[in-house]
Write a protein that holds these residues in place. Sequence first.
Motif, PDB file in Angstrom:
ATOM      1  N   ILE A 148       1.787   3.426   1.915  1.00 55.80           N
ATOM      2  CA  ILE A 148       1.314   2.157   1.368  1.00 55.80           C
ATOM      3  C   ILE A 148       2.476   1.315   0.849  1.00 55.80           C
ATOM      4  O   ILE A 148       2.480   0.083   1.002  1.00 55.80           O
ATOM      5  N   TYR A 189       3.097  -2.440   2.316  1.00 52.69           N
ATOM      6  CA  TYR A 189       3.006  -3.610   1.440  1.00 52.69           C
ATOM      7  C   TYR A 189       4.370  -4.255   1.181  1.00 52.69           C
ATOM      8  O   TYR A 189       4.548  -5.462   1.365  1.00 52.69           O
ATOM      9  N   GLU A 190       5.327  -3.445   0.752  1.00 52.77           N
ATOM     10  CA  GLU A 190       6.600  -3.996   0.298  1.00 52.77           C
ATOM     11  C   GLU A 190       7.580  -4.291   1.427  1.00 52.77           C
ATOM     12  O   GLU A 190       8.416  -5.184   1.314  1.00 52.77           O
ATOM     13  N   SER A 240      -0.917  -7.231   3.475  1.00 54.78           N
ATOM     14  CA  SER A 240      -1.606  -7.518   2.224  1.00 54.78           C
ATOM     15  C   SER A 240      -2.475  -6.314   1.860  1.00 54.78           C
ATOM     16  O   SER A 240      -2.723  -5.436   2.687  1.00 54.78           O
ATOM     17  N   HIS A 241      -2.953  -6.273   0.607  1.00 53.18           N
ATOM     18  CA  HIS A 241      -3.841  -5.177   0.224  1.00 53.18           C
ATOM     19  C   HIS A 241      -5.138  -5.224   1.032  1.00 53.18           C
ATOM     20  O   HIS A 241      -5.732  -4.179   1.340  1.00 53.18           O
ATOM     21  N   ILE A 298      -4.261  -3.593   4.338  1.00 53.20           N
ATOM     22  CA  ILE A 298      -4.129  -2.146   4.138  1.00 53.20           C
ATOM     23  C   ILE A 298      -5.505  -1.522   4.003  1.00 53.20           C
ATOM     24  O   ILE A 298      -5.782  -0.451   4.560  1.00 53.20           O
ATOM     25  N   GLU A 303      -9.558  -1.863  -1.716  1.00 51.26           N
ATOM     26  CA  GLU A 303      -8.306  -2.538  -2.059  1.00 51.26           C
ATOM     27  C   GLU A 303      -7.711  -2.007  -3.357  1.00 51.26           C
ATOM     28  O   GLU A 303      -6.495  -1.923  -3.498  1.00 51.26           O
ATOM     29  N   SER A 321      -5.583   0.952  -2.737  1.00 51.98           N
ATOM     30  CA  SER A 321      -4.272   0.582  -2.221  1.00 51.98           C
ATOM     31  C   SER A 321      -3.352   0.154  -3.357  1.00 51.98           C
ATOM     32  O   SER A 321      -2.175   0.542  -3.407  1.00 51.98           O
ATOM     33  N   ARG A 322      -3.873  -0.623  -4.293  1.00 46.92           N
ATOM     34  CA  ARG A 322      -3.055  -1.099  -5.413  1.00 46.92           C
ATOM     35  C   ARG A 322      -2.609   0.056  -6.313  1.00 46.92           C
ATOM     36  O   ARG A 322      -1.475   0.067  -6.801  1.00 46.92           O
ATOM     37  N   LEU A 340       0.151   1.934  -4.605  1.00 43.32           N
ATOM     38  CA  LEU A 340       1.383   1.148  -4.660  1.00 43.32           C
ATOM     39  C   LEU A 340       2.007   1.251  -6.048  1.00 43.32           C
ATOM     40  O   LEU A 340       3.227   1.421  -6.182  1.00 43.32           O
TER      41      LEU A 340
END
Length: 212
Positions: free
Chosen positions: A161, A165-166, A171-172, A175, A183, A186-187, A190
């Motif tokens: 992830i 993302y990075e 975007s979330h 993902i 979502e 995913s956050r 991260l």
Amino acid sequence: MQMVPDFEAGVCQFRYMLKVLKKSTGLAELIAAAKDQKESAKEALYKFYYGYLMAVIMRYTRNSNDSEELVNDSFIRIFQNLSKFCPPTQSADLEKAFMGWIVKISCRIAIDFLRKGKLLTVDEELYDDVHPLINPDVMPHLNAQDILKMINNLPETQRLIFNMYEIEGFSHEEISRTLNVQENISRVYLGRAKQKLRLLYQKSTVDSDGTY
């Protein structure tokens, strides 16, 4: 063609090949010719981007034999779907747009591979109230090269992830669709990856000079 084992080498090779590309023929012309099934154009795109996509795939699989096969699978998918690539209105943005497009295809190829091998597991029971996100403001300004070296020490899903993302620019929401997770999951992953990288960075600082 020799495989590129790390991201930095892949970027350097890509930049070199891009210079050759600009001297010989334009990227737009190559893409157009490849869309028309011109084998010479396909071969040129393959050679130009092979090392770059190898570096991308290696960040997911960490296995050179699997990565070589997945890069070739990526090019098959790229050429099959090349007609779907819509060039940006500004020609100056073409290189960035095309790179982003082929990278996302390669990432999805790698993710499918991890899923089939049951190498990707996502804990659906992670929630923000239980595992709060790391505030980006408290993160140290890590050197990009240092981060790339430490990424391989992240747990599998955090590394995946973080890459998406990075580095790859997903975007979330993307993902979430790609990995079939919420979502907020995913956050959280991260945030955990950033926290782990922060700890790894601190440890590397201690190992190098004995201080934080």
